[in-house]
Write an enzyme that holds these catalytic residues in place. Structure first.
Site, short mmCIF file in Angstrom:
data_model
loop_
_atom_site.label_atom_id
_atom_site.label_comp_id
_atom_site.label_asym_id
_atom_site.label_seq_id
_atom_site.Cartn_x
_atom_site.Cartn_y
_atom_site.Cartn_z
N ASP A 56 0.86 -1.18 0.00
CA ASP A 56 0.00 0.00 0.00
C ASP A 56 0.89 1.23 0.00
OD1 ASP A 56 -1.94 1.94 0.46
OD2 ASP A 56 -3.07 0.70 1.86
N ARG B 183 -0.21 4.39 -0.26
CA ARG B 183 -0.98 5.61 -0.02
C ARG B 183 -0.42 6.40 1.17
NH1 ARG B 183 -6.88 2.97 0.17
NH2 ARG B 183 -5.66 1.32 1.13
N1 LIG Z 1 -2.54 -1.82 -6.50
C1 LIG Z 1 -3.80 -2.25 -6.46
N2 LIG Z 1 -4.76 -1.39 -6.08
C2 LIG Z 1 -6.02 -1.83 -6.04
C3 LIG Z 1 -6.37 -3.15 -6.40
N3 LIG Z 1 -7.72 -3.26 -6.26
C4 LIG Z 1 -8.17 -2.07 -5.83
N4 LIG Z 1 -7.16 -1.20 -5.70
C5 LIG Z 1 -7.16 0.17 -5.19
O1 LIG Z 1 -7.33 0.10 -3.80
C6 LIG Z 1 -7.93 1.27 -3.32
C7 LIG Z 1 -9.12 0.85 -2.48
O2 LIG Z 1 -9.09 1.60 -1.43
P1 LIG Z 1 -10.21 1.69 -0.29
O3 LIG Z 1 -11.59 1.55 -0.83
O4 LIG Z 1 -9.85 2.87 0.50
O5 LIG Z 1 -10.03 0.36 0.50
P2 LIG Z 1 -9.29 -0.18 1.72
O6 LIG Z 1 -7.97 0.37 2.04
O7 LIG Z 1 -9.34 -1.62 1.45
O8 LIG Z 1 -10.17 0.17 2.99
P3 LIG Z 1 -11.73 0.25 3.26
O9 LIG Z 1 -12.45 0.20 1.97
O10 LIG Z 1 -11.88 1.54 3.98
O11 LIG Z 1 -12.07 -0.90 4.14
C8 LIG Z 1 -8.30 2.08 -4.56
O12 LIG Z 1 -7.31 3.08 -4.76
C9 LIG Z 1 -8.26 1.05 -5.68
O13 LIG Z 1 -7.91 1.64 -6.94
C10 LIG Z 1 -5.34 -4.03 -6.80
O14 LIG Z 1 -5.55 -5.20 -7.08
N5 LIG Z 1 -4.08 -3.53 -6.83
#
Ligand SMILES: Nc1nc2c(ncn2[C@@H]2O[C@H](COP(=O)(O)OP(=O)(O)OP(=O)(O)O)[C@@H](O)[C@H]2O)c(=O)[nH]1
Ligand SMILES: [Zn+2]
Length: 362
Positions: A294, A296
């Site tokens: 991650d 971010r």
């Molecule tokens: N690198 C990567 N990013 C992904 C993938 N699937 C989804 N994302 C990204 O993951 C992020 C999802 O973030 P959030 O919805 O905040 O999810 P989270 O950190 O799991 O936390 P909550 O939803 O709050 O429980 C987005 O920026 C998506 O574009 C993946 O397979 N690889």
């Protein structure tokens, strides 16, 4: 007042250069080097670079692990580029797309000893430009003169390095009323960072009092999920469910953070999806590309909340790391509100991986 770019502006100019395939000149501790993003390399520039001296391809330790290359410098490895290497060789090392069809890349000869600061800087700059985290590095004597002669951006990394560790200050640009299907009393605020990076948005619903915990969601941009209705993740349903809940309660704040793909950008996320089609899970795919799980920076979200006058939240999330990072950034999380929507047969394994590897609460 000087009209030329300050160090923050130079950094951002450097990112733009790397994305175009133009090298930048980095200086640290009296040493200078040319850095070029591996992903944006052209054959002409490759030839020009190789004639300058011994070139290394700097990659992250994560990528080095997949390639079985020695990361002598801890978080990065410096692969010596062989004299007969081609741009295709560089691409194959930097990009894992064909790792499975060409499994035996290498063996690699890695640089060790002497200072790796400039190589690390090149990787960091490429990553922050949302490119693959891999940079070609070649030392140059008299870096300032070299940069001036070739019209290249010169970046003093002794000053830029610490800046890269901080989040750029964000400033409110504009706010306007935005009635939405989920909540008529909506207001969209736009925030712009000083470093010319991505803008981020806050969607305020109703008029949440500033002296009480606000129902909040930190949503990371997901073009595929939010806009296209991708079934591979749960982002779209989470976005809509959060807005709907805030609409029903009459108050809330949704931060839409432009940190696509957990901070690696859409192109890299699609590279990760392609690796997932080869059988790797979401975390392994990030690692093979050279990224952490991650990437971010949640201090951005905390900063926006503070700018809007909030100090405590009831956070809509299943991700305990978000709670920890909010607290560390000075926002109190008075309650976690689960947000479990959008499970499909396509994202079942993805959500299970997030639970087992990233500690998400199912
Ligand atoms: N690198 C990567 N990013 C992904 C993938 N699937 C989804 N994302 C990204 O993951 C992020 C999802 O973030 P959030 O919805 O905040 O999810 P989270 O950190 O799991 O936390 P909550 O939803 O709050 O429980 C987005 O920026 C998506 O574009 C993946 O397979 N690889
Ligand atoms: Zn998504």
């Amino acid at each position: 007042m000087p009209l030329g770019p300050d160090i923050v502006e130079r950094l951002n100019r450097g990112r733009a250069d790397l994305r175009m395939g133009v090298p930048v000149v980095l200086v640290a501790g009296g040493q200078g080097a040319l850095a070029l993003a591996a992903e944006a390399l052209t054959p002409e520039r490759f030839i020009a670079l190789m004639t300058l001296g011994e070139t290394v391809l700097a990659i992250t330790a994560r990528r080095a692990e997949t390639l079985r290359a020695r990361p002598y410098d801890g978080d990065i490895a410096r692969l010596i580029v062989p004299a007969d290497a081609t741009p295709a060789w560089i691409a194959a090392v930097a990009d894992p797309a064909d790792d499975l069809t060409v499994p035996m890349k290498g063996p690699f000869d890695c640089s060790r000893g002497d200072d790796a600061t400039l190589a690390r800087a090149g990787v960091e700059l490429a990553k922050s430009a949302r490119l693959l985290p891999a940079a070609l590095i070649v030392p140059v004597a008299e870096p300032a003169r070299f940069a001036a002669r070739e019209s290249l951006t010169l970046i003093d990394w002794d000053r830029a390095g610490p800046i890269m560790l901080d989040t750029s200050p964000l400033h409110p640009v504009v706010a306007a009323r935005l009635p939405m299907a989920a909540a008529e009393a909506g207001r969209l605020h736009v925030f712009r960072p000083e470093d010319g990076g991505e803008e981020h948005y806050a969607i305020e619903i109703g008029q949440p009092p500033r002296d009480r915990p606000v129902l909040a969601r930190l949503h990371s941009a997901c073009f595929t999920g939010d806009i296209l209705g991708s079934l591979k993740c749960d982002c779209g349903p989470q976005l809509r469910a959060a807005l709907t809940l805030m609409g029903q309660k009459g108050a809330g704040i949704l931060l839409y953070l432009n940190q696509e793909g957990r901070g690696i950008g859409l192109a890299n996320k699609m590279r990760a999806y392609s690796l997932q089609d080869q059988g790797f899970d979401t975390v392994e795919a990030n690692h093979r590309l050279g990224f952490e799980d991650d990437e971010r920076d949640f201090r951005i979200g905390a900063g926006i909340l503070k700018r809007l006058g909030f100090s405590s939240v009831r956070l809509l999330t299943n991700n305990p790391a978000k709670i920890r990072m909010m607290e560390a950034a000075g926002i109190r999380v008075s309650e976690r509100v689960p947000l479990k929507v959008g499970r499909t047969q396509h994202n079942d394994a993805y959500l299970a991986t997030k639970a087992s590897r990233s500690g998400h609460l199912l």
